[in-house]
Design a protein around this motif. Structure first.
Motif, PDB file in Angstrom:
ATOM      1  N   TYR A  12      34.356  37.580  34.375  1.00 40.12           N
ATOM      2  CA  TYR A  12      35.368  36.648  33.865  1.00 40.12           C
ATOM      3  C   TYR A  12      35.465  35.380  34.705  1.00 40.12           C
ATOM      4  CZ  TYR A  12      37.334  39.866  30.392  1.00 40.12           C
ATOM      5  OH  TYR A  12      37.527  40.682  29.286  1.00 40.12           O
ATOM      6  N   GLY A  13      34.629  35.271  35.726  1.00 41.11           N
ATOM      7  CA  GLY A  13      34.582  34.058  36.521  1.00 41.11           C
ATOM      8  C   GLY A  13      35.386  34.087  37.793  1.00 41.11           C
ATOM      9  N   TYR A  14      35.947  35.234  38.160  1.00 40.22           N
ATOM     10  CA  TYR A  14      36.734  35.323  39.390  1.00 40.22           C
ATOM     11  C   TYR A  14      35.838  35.615  40.592  1.00 40.22           C
ATOM     12  CZ  TYR A  14      40.813  35.602  36.341  1.00 40.22           C
ATOM     13  OH  TYR A  14      41.766  35.345  35.397  1.00 40.22           O
ATOM     14  N   GLN A  15      36.219  35.081  41.723  1.00 42.69           N
ATOM     15  CA  GLN A  15      35.577  35.430  42.985  1.00 42.69           C
ATOM     16  C   GLN A  15      36.359  36.593  43.588  1.00 42.69           C
ATOM     17  OE1 GLN A  15      35.457  31.932  45.434  1.00 42.69           O
ATOM     18  NE2 GLN A  15      34.006  30.871  44.105  1.00 42.69           N
ATOM     19  N   VAL A  16      35.678  37.674  43.898  1.00 48.98           N
ATOM     20  CA  VAL A  16      36.332  38.914  44.295  1.00 48.98           C
ATOM     21  C   VAL A  16      35.857  39.358  45.664  1.00 48.98           C
ATOM     22  CG1 VAL A  16      36.790  41.318  43.651  1.00 48.98           C
ATOM     23  CG2 VAL A  16      36.453  39.590  41.866  1.00 48.98           C
ATOM     24  N   GLN A  17      36.808  39.724  46.511  1.00 50.86           N
ATOM     25  CA  GLN A  17      36.523  40.385  47.778  1.00 50.86           C
ATOM     26  C   GLN A  17      37.170  41.755  47.726  1.00 50.86           C
ATOM     27  OE1 GLN A  17      34.694  39.261  50.334  1.00 50.86           O
ATOM     28  NE2 GLN A  17      34.289  37.246  49.427  1.00 50.86           N
ATOM     29  N   ALA A  18      36.419  42.792  48.018  1.00 48.24           N
ATOM     30  CA  ALA A  18      36.935  44.157  47.910  1.00 48.24           C
ATOM     31  C   ALA A  18      36.969  44.825  49.271  1.00 48.24           C
ATOM     32  CB  ALA A  18      36.062  44.977  46.947  1.00 48.24           C
ATOM     33  N   ALA A  19      37.915  45.755  49.419  1.00 49.24           N
ATOM     34  CA  ALA A  19      38.022  46.537  50.653  1.00 49.24           C
ATOM     35  C   ALA A  19      38.209  48.001  50.276  1.00 49.24           C
ATOM     36  CB  ALA A  19      39.195  46.052  51.506  1.00 49.24           C
ATOM     37  N   ALA A  20      37.635  48.899  51.087  1.00 49.66           N
ATOM     38  CA  ALA A  20      37.608  50.314  50.742  1.00 49.66           C
ATOM     39  C   ALA A  20      38.875  51.050  51.141  1.00 49.66           C
ATOM     40  CB  ALA A  20      36.404  50.992  51.400  1.00 49.66           C
ATOM     41  N   ASP A  21      39.684  50.489  52.044  1.00 52.94           N
ATOM     42  CA  ASP A  21      40.915  51.155  52.449  1.00 52.94           C
ATOM     43  C   ASP A  21      41.964  50.102  52.801  1.00 52.94           C
ATOM     44  OD1 ASP A  21      40.974  50.655  55.506  1.00 52.94           O
ATOM     45  OD2 ASP A  21      38.982  51.534  55.210  1.00 52.94           O
ATOM     46  N   GLY A  22      43.196  50.556  52.986  1.00 55.69           N
ATOM     47  CA  GLY A  22      44.301  49.636  53.190  1.00 55.69           C
ATOM     48  C   GLY A  22      44.198  48.820  54.466  1.00 55.69           C
ATOM     49  N   LEU A  23      43.765  49.429  55.550  1.00 51.47           N
ATOM     50  CA  LEU A  23      43.664  48.706  56.811  1.00 51.47           C
ATOM     51  C   LEU A  23      42.594  47.621  56.733  1.00 51.47           C
ATOM     52  CD1 LEU A  23      44.098  51.542  59.465  1.00 51.47           C
ATOM     53  CD2 LEU A  23      45.747  49.784  58.784  1.00 51.47           C
ATOM     54  N   ALA A  24      41.459  47.958  56.097  1.00 48.47           N
ATOM     55  CA  ALA A  24      40.407  46.953  55.923  1.00 48.47           C
ATOM     56  C   ALA A  24      40.901  45.821  55.034  1.00 48.47           C
ATOM     57  CB  ALA A  24      39.155  47.596  55.337  1.00 48.47           C
TER      58      ALA A  24
END
Length: 225
Positions: A12-24
């Protein structure tokens, strides 16, 4: 699931940064600037509720909470922690994107034009030559600068809280039903969960004073003149 959401949003055109857990996720949030956060309730290390609270200590960034169960306690805890909205998994990508777009529109809400009218429509009392400052007792709303103060002290509101307050200010003394607020503030095109309204009103009361927004049982809420 994290990878699938990332791929879907990027399409959809969004730039996404993902993290595997809450602290990260918290560390990444502190290191970079984001326009919106999507937090799963069930995160390892630091759950989504705790992460939401930590973010709200320093930021008013829009937050969309994601729950796997949709249980009442999850929803209430997320909204009380400061989330602006929530979705229940499994969720279709087009529903997720619709919620994201709604949140981003609130975050870039345009200033009200002068002349005593807000972007939401409806006449409101205006104070000052620019007619862009509204006053309700010691509550002052600068609709041009998007600033709110109580007794001269600035009050920080999230984009959703601010838009909800502006909706009340556009209709002072008028009872607004929950489904009307869901439509005009959260932009739900269908009957949504009214708890998002109730809990956002509770957050406004904590910040502005409990007597400011009156509950009209069986109908909704109104801003006292």
């Amino acid at each position: 699931m994290r990878r699938s959401f990332t791929v879907a949003l990027e399409r959809y055109g969004y730039q996404v940064q993902a993290a595997a857990d809450g602290l990260a996720g918290l560390e990444r949030f502190r290191d970079e600037d984001f326009d919106l956060l999507i937090l799963d309730v069930m995160l390892p290390a630091l759950d989504g509720i705790g992460l939401c609270r930590r973010v709200r200590e320093t930021s008013l960034v829009p937050i969309l909470m994601m729950s796997a169960r949709g249980e009442g306690l999850d929803v209430v805890a997320g909204l009380e922690a400061g989330a602006d909205d929530y979705v229940v998994k499994p969720v279709d990508s087009y529903v997720l994107v619709a919620r994201i777009r709604s949140l981003l529109r609130r975050a870039t809400y345009p200033p009200a034009p002068t002349g005593g009218h807000t972007p939401l429509g409806g006449h409101v009392p205006a104070v000052g030559p620019a007619a862009d400052v509204l006053a309700f007792g010691d509550l002052t709303i600068d609709t041009a600068g998007m600033e709110v103060s109580v007794a001269g002290h600035p009050v920080a509101l999230t984009p959703t809280e601010l838009k909800l307050l502006l909706e009340f200010a556009a209709h002072p003394g008028v009872v607004l039903e929950r489904h009307t607020l869901l439509r005009d503030v959260w932009e739900y095109g269908w009957d949504g969960d009214s708890r998002v309204v109730d809990l956002c009103v509770q957050r406004l009361r904590r910040k502005l004073g409990r007597e400011r927004i009156e509950t009209v049982r069986g109908f909704g809420y109104k801003l006292r003149r």
